[in-house]
Design a protein around this motif. Structure first.
Motif: not given
Length: 286
Positions: A9-24
């Motif tokens: 995917y290509y993501y573009s965020d005008s107001h990016f927010q820090s994300v919580s720690p996570h795993k995949h």
């Protein structure tokens, strides 16, 4: 992941927010494209640039952090399942070098040079193009693109980690040049050189051009013309010399010789034998 094997995917965020720690439970390849971001992996925070690549193995705690949520942030994200990655890895023992570095040595982030990153970006865009395409053999091309992208990253990082690789290639070029010099009267086709050095003809052609600036056929012809010129200087018959050094007909030899030395073979010989019928090279100045 929505798909079984991969997603990109290509993501573009005008107001990016820090994300919580996570795993995949899959591998994540992260390609920042624009904006300022840090990546925190297993508690270690690292600033990223637009030439960084992040590889996050399954089960690894991570998150993207920004200090300014008013700024835009763009990135490419590629996910590949463990099973599909392992399936691709069966085809080559060289595949997945950077994944092994991330999994075994916790080397998750790589920063590339300005002249390297456009190649990586081109591979990412090609994969996106094929992923969205509905053309014939699309799944096959996607597999090739994934393989190409990961192997390209593998090569760039491996060659940086093993700088002696460049020396080995230089040594190979030197060996090829010495072999050519000693066998100018023999078959010097790419196929023959490939068989002799146990290296693909495409690799030989690529590294020779890269290291010398000459195409290998161009170099061989120059060396053969040089040898012919030396033989002609001694007074040997031109008609015998050109056949001994790989030229199949006189007309092609004549054109190549004249282009290289700006004289015909007979004129060249006359100059070096001081033939009275040929003007002296100094006659214009005398």
């Amino acid at each position: 992941m929505m798909k079984d094997n991969y997603e990109i995917y290509y993501y573009s965020d005008s107001h990016f927010q820090s994300v919580s720690p996570h795993k995949h439970d899959y591998y994540e390849f992260y390609f920042p494209a624009a904006g300022k971001i840090d990546m925190e992996i297993t508690g270690t925070r690292t600033p990223l640039s637009n030439r960084s690549v992040v590889i996050i193995p399954p089960g690894t705690l991570h998150r993207a952090i920004t200090e300014n949520s008013d700024k835009s942030y763009c990135r490419y994200v590629f996910w590949i399942s463990k099973s599909y990655f392992n399936q691709l890895a069966k085809d080559s023992e060289n595949f997945g070098y950077i994944v092994r570095l991330a999994s075994e040595q916790q080397r998750f982030i790589h920063h590339f040079k300005e002249n390297e990153y456009p190649l990586i970006q081109a591979k990412v865009l090609r994969l996106i193009e094929e992923d969205k395409s509905e053309q014939y053999a699309g799944n096959d091309f996607v597999r090739i693109c994934i393989y190409d992208l990961i192997l390209t990253l593998d090569r760039l990082v491996y060659e940086r980690d093993h700088p002696h690789t460049e020396k080995k290639q230089t040594d190979l070029v030197q060996q090829i040049m010495e072999y050519i010099e000693g066998n100018l009267d023999e078959d010097l086709s790419l196929e023959q050189l490939s068989d002799h050095f146990f290296v693909s003809k495409y690799h030989i052609a690529h590294i020779f051009k890269e290291r010398t600036g000459f195409g290998i056929h161009q170099y061989i012809q120059k060396k053969r013309l040089e040898r012919c010129a030396n033989e002609i200087k001694t007074g040997r018959a031109v008609s015998r010399v050109f056949r001994e050094y790989g030229f199949t007909d006189y007309s092609s030899f004549y054109r190549a010789f004249r282009k290289e030395y700006h004289l015909s073979p007979s004129e060249f010989q006359a100059v070096y034998l001081h033939d009275p019928a040929f003007p002296s090279a100094n006659s214009e100045n005398g």
